[in-house]
Write a protein that holds these residues in place. Sequence first.
Motif: not given
Length: 340
Positions: A43-56, A60-71
């Motif tokens: 589910d995308p909403r769960y993935v977004r919260e997960w990705a922001r956890t690991l970016a924090a 993960l690296e977070m793009e300037p938009s805050g909406e894309a992530f890179r491993l």
Amino acid sequence: MADLSRAMVTLSCALGDRLGLFAAMADGAARSADDIAGRAGADPRYVREWARTLAAGGYLEMEPSGEAFRLPPAYAALLADPGSPFYVGGIARLVPPLAAMVGPVADCFRTGAGLTPGDYPPEMYEATWRMSAKWLRAMLLDQWLPLVPGLDERLSAGARVAHLACGSGTALALLARRFPASRFVGVDRHELNVERARREAADFGVADRVTFTRVAEFADGLSGHHELIMAFDSLHLAADPADVLRRVAGALTPTGVFLLLETQCSTDPRENVGDVAAFLYGTSTLYSVPLSTPGPVVAGMLGLPQPVLTGMCADAGLTAPQRIAAPTPFNVLYQMRRAS
């Protein structure tokens, strides 16, 4: 706060490994939560919260938009590819089932009682199967066996091999495929492990020469004389390690060898400090001590350093443990033989 943060990052890593989220990012491209979710079937909403956890947390690296992530590639080698020699992602999956045991272990604190392997969630054993298969495939046949002169030749000619606390059965399946003239027996106290080991042998096509048996005690079922006996990261779980070593000594041929993987640690607890030691002591509190209580020797995960093993081996009729490899920061591989 740093420790609390690490706990949440670890749980997020466990989710990422279990759900294939890291694998969905393994190519290093920046991806939205929707993209990651689509690749992993989540589910995308769960993935977004997960990705922001690991970016924090810096994973993960977070793009300037805050909406894309890179491993990043270095993290991908550690977390996204179980076939990588550097993969450690499965370790995080040990933490949730161990955390689920805080209540039962707290009761043990109050009563002094112990637990059985069946008291622990299946997810914990599944995580250990995943991790052990990786290093066994990488090390057992091509790195460890050649360290014992003549062992390959004796197994090729045909010999008996035993694995105590055999877990998933991967070690014996690998050996049986390499050495078809030999015969193999694995014993384990947990039926879940025995069932998994039998499936592993069938998958490898070696079920005709490998037998797995559930036993009540660590070294039960060890009869006859063996050219090779193995115990990997498990002797400290025995209720009486000294008795296990005595039984091993009685079950080796004159040329036989006991390969023992145990925790790398010091006899002085003041030297067992830092992140690795804290992880091992914590795991020991929640798992190793309950499983070996109320035995006469509750070693714990850091309770069998080389000097302690040396004394036990002398009493058991084995040679002093010879250190032949240190395959991870956690472990040491020893070889022992019957004392002359």
